[in-house]
Scaffold this motif. Sequence first.
Motif, PDB file in Angstrom:
ATOM      1  N   SER A  10       0.836  -1.196   0.000  1.00  0.00           N
ATOM      2  CA  SER A  10       0.000   0.000   0.000  1.00  0.00           C
ATOM      3  C   SER A  10       0.870   1.245   0.000  1.00  0.00           C
ATOM      4  O   SER A  10       1.952   1.264   0.606  1.00  0.00           O
ATOM      5  CB  SER A  10      -0.902   0.033   1.246  1.00  0.00           C
ATOM      6  OG  SER A  10      -1.746  -1.076   1.285  1.00  0.00           O
ATOM      7  N   GLN A  13      -1.861   6.677   0.854  1.00  0.00           N
ATOM      8  CA  GLN A  13      -3.254   7.024   0.558  1.00  0.00           C
ATOM      9  C   GLN A  13      -3.938   6.025  -0.361  1.00  0.00           C
ATOM     10  O   GLN A  13      -5.068   6.252  -0.784  1.00  0.00           O
ATOM     11  CB  GLN A  13      -3.309   8.415  -0.105  1.00  0.00           C
ATOM     12  CG  GLN A  13      -2.903   9.548   0.829  1.00  0.00           C
ATOM     13  CD  GLN A  13      -2.959  10.882   0.115  1.00  0.00           C
ATOM     14  OE1 GLN A  13      -2.465  11.026  -1.001  1.00  0.00           O
ATOM     15  NE2 GLN A  13      -3.563  11.874   0.756  1.00  0.00           N
ATOM     16  N   LYS A  14      -3.281   4.899  -0.655  1.00  0.00           N
ATOM     17  CA  LYS A  14      -3.876   3.996  -1.634  1.00  0.00           C
ATOM     18  C   LYS A  14      -3.358   2.581  -1.451  1.00  0.00           C
ATOM     19  O   LYS A  14      -2.145   2.353  -1.367  1.00  0.00           O
ATOM     20  CB  LYS A  14      -3.557   4.493  -3.055  1.00  0.00           C
ATOM     21  CG  LYS A  14      -4.223   3.697  -4.157  1.00  0.00           C
ATOM     22  CD  LYS A  14      -3.912   4.294  -5.519  1.00  0.00           C
ATOM     23  CE  LYS A  14      -4.605   3.524  -6.632  1.00  0.00           C
ATOM     24  NZ  LYS A  14      -4.324   4.086  -7.962  1.00  0.00           N
ATOM     25  N   GLU A 435     -10.139  10.014  -2.542  1.00  0.00           N
ATOM     26  CA  GLU A 435      -8.860   9.803  -1.871  1.00  0.00           C
ATOM     27  C   GLU A 435      -7.676  10.294  -2.697  1.00  0.00           C
ATOM     28  O   GLU A 435      -6.561  10.461  -2.177  1.00  0.00           O
ATOM     29  CB  GLU A 435      -8.671   8.311  -1.537  1.00  0.00           C
ATOM     30  CG  GLU A 435      -8.366   7.404  -2.714  1.00  0.00           C
ATOM     31  CD  GLU A 435      -9.576   7.021  -3.569  1.00  0.00           C
ATOM     32  OE1 GLU A 435      -9.391   6.304  -4.568  1.00  0.00           O
ATOM     33  OE2 GLU A 435     -10.698   7.449  -3.221  1.00  0.00           O
ATOM     34  N   GLN A 436      -7.901  10.558  -4.008  1.00  0.00           N
ATOM     35  CA  GLN A 436      -6.819  11.031  -4.872  1.00  0.00           C
ATOM     36  C   GLN A 436      -6.812  12.545  -5.054  1.00  0.00           C
ATOM     37  O   GLN A 436      -5.912  13.087  -5.686  1.00  0.00           O
ATOM     38  CB  GLN A 436      -6.909  10.354  -6.245  1.00  0.00           C
ATOM     39  CG  GLN A 436      -6.627   8.855  -6.210  1.00  0.00           C
ATOM     40  CD  GLN A 436      -6.868   8.212  -7.558  1.00  0.00           C
ATOM     41  OE1 GLN A 436      -8.010   7.980  -7.960  1.00  0.00           O
ATOM     42  NE2 GLN A 436      -5.804   7.917  -8.270  1.00  0.00           N
TER      43      GLN A 436
END
Length: 589
Positions: A10, A13-14, A435-436
Amino acid sequence: MLKIDNLSYSFPQKDLYDKISFTLEYGQHCAFIGTNGTGKSTLIDIIMDPEKYMFDGTLEMDPNCKIGYVSQFSQLEKTKEITVFEYIGEYFIKLQNEITSICTEMETSSDIDTLLEKYQQALDAFNAIDGDFFEDTINKNLNLANLMNHKDSMISDLSGGEFKLIQVIKAMLTNPDLIIMDEPDVFLDFKNLNSLKNLINSHKGTMLIITHNRYLLNHCFNKIIHLENLELQEFDGNYIDYNFSLLQTKIELQELAAADTAEIERNEILINKLRIIATENAESFRGKTLNARVKIQERLEKRRIKAPFVDIKEVNIDLVPDNIIEEDIALKVNNYSVAFDEVLLENVSFELNSTDKVAIIGLNGTGKTTLIQDIFENNHISIELSEHIKVAYLSQIQDKTITDSNTIHEEFFDAGFKTYDQIKEYISTYGFGEEQMNRKIGTLSGGEKNMLQLAKLSSSKANMLLLDEPTSHLDTYSQVALEKALKNYKGSILMISHDFYSIVNCMDSVLIIEDKSIRKMSIRKFRKMIYSNYFDKDYLEVEQNKKALETKIELALKANDYTLAKTLCEELEGIIKLMNGTKWLPLLY
């Protein structure tokens, strides 16, 4: 050769992978596919340098495995002032000079034993790359890539596409155990794309190649690994068969999912009825039946069909101009010339009407990008744009239109959007989640950056689009979405492209650059030229028939007509067998 087992990784943030596994055997040519931003390039980085990453799971590779690598971004080496032969044979020349130097030193040195050891090590390395036949091998591969006439040219004089092929040849010639390439096809013209196909197919060793190019996918690989929705699927076979198996699975699972949904809805109605009875008559209602039904519902929800390779994220590209102009001249180019070290275009002239969709084609390095940039800047004496035209530009050099240091939120705020929620809602249709929003653009993949360019271009509502290789880096699903958008667009388009499918499916005509001039060509003549010079006519026609059937199946699935979808799938299977049973041999230019 390579085994990855239950690997998870991971970013802050992703999440990228959730317990993915696959193996790569000796001699396999493996295509690595998946939608933009799924982490394909990161996984390659992990394979190249596992010590650099903190991941869960295991990665096993022969410790003596020698890897050759071709990056999608490596133009800095093109500035070297050496010849093509010197660049390709750099390691060979180094070993040759080392052996000569040791032999010279042995003539006067008293420490012969040490020198003999060095000599043997250098000789072993020389023999490992078939040094005695090295120049013959270079010549053979240059011929295969149609680049023999550039053997003594300077690297800096090559076009971007030619240099990419030279990098591929260099990676192959050191006899690595594994060659890894990250989108080697980007920006290649038709001639160079065909040469890349020949080079890949000539290599007997193991290859792992990230690509979205439909032509290469159909012709070069005997294994597919597909990364999607945090998971990975491997398939031993070619891309055509893999795609067909995905479609069959999609039909089967969508039918099962529809049945699941219907059962869940029936159970929900029954639960609601039982809740009403319990509310109205709480004393006599024991609740056991309600609790049992709720548990059944929970089990039904838990077992819902989960299909990461069928439920693929598809973007929606919407190109709608604010001001639609009826038939009128939108652009005039009159006696335009451009030269750098040599003349690229000389006194070329053409016009573009307000609804024309025109592709510009030509070999790498013939001035296409310079022309389209000059049209966008609109400050050249030979270029005249109508006062009613608003132009939007997509560049193959992505930082010309988007800023790497900006977050996605900042980029669209600067582009005129007013609120965070407005930006979030808009970019979600282009495949970017909330989230991006605060990710720096510089951290995005090449495909994500191109999709961001398309989102920004769409928001401009321009009535003329200047597109420089718009399909580059895009995954195959996004390429199809872009084709739909271009076909539906009501303004004018001038598009540099080497993507055969995008040209024949979306454009009205072609401007071809040859011998420093431009001539117009109909799509029918363009097809004929491509058939005779580069690709096989029968293959392309069968490919078009295949695509038409796949579109009909998608429409049947949208209508939940599973009987029709299955019937069409049987028809498609016949085309698949035809494509697999024929050896398509594209002609070289």
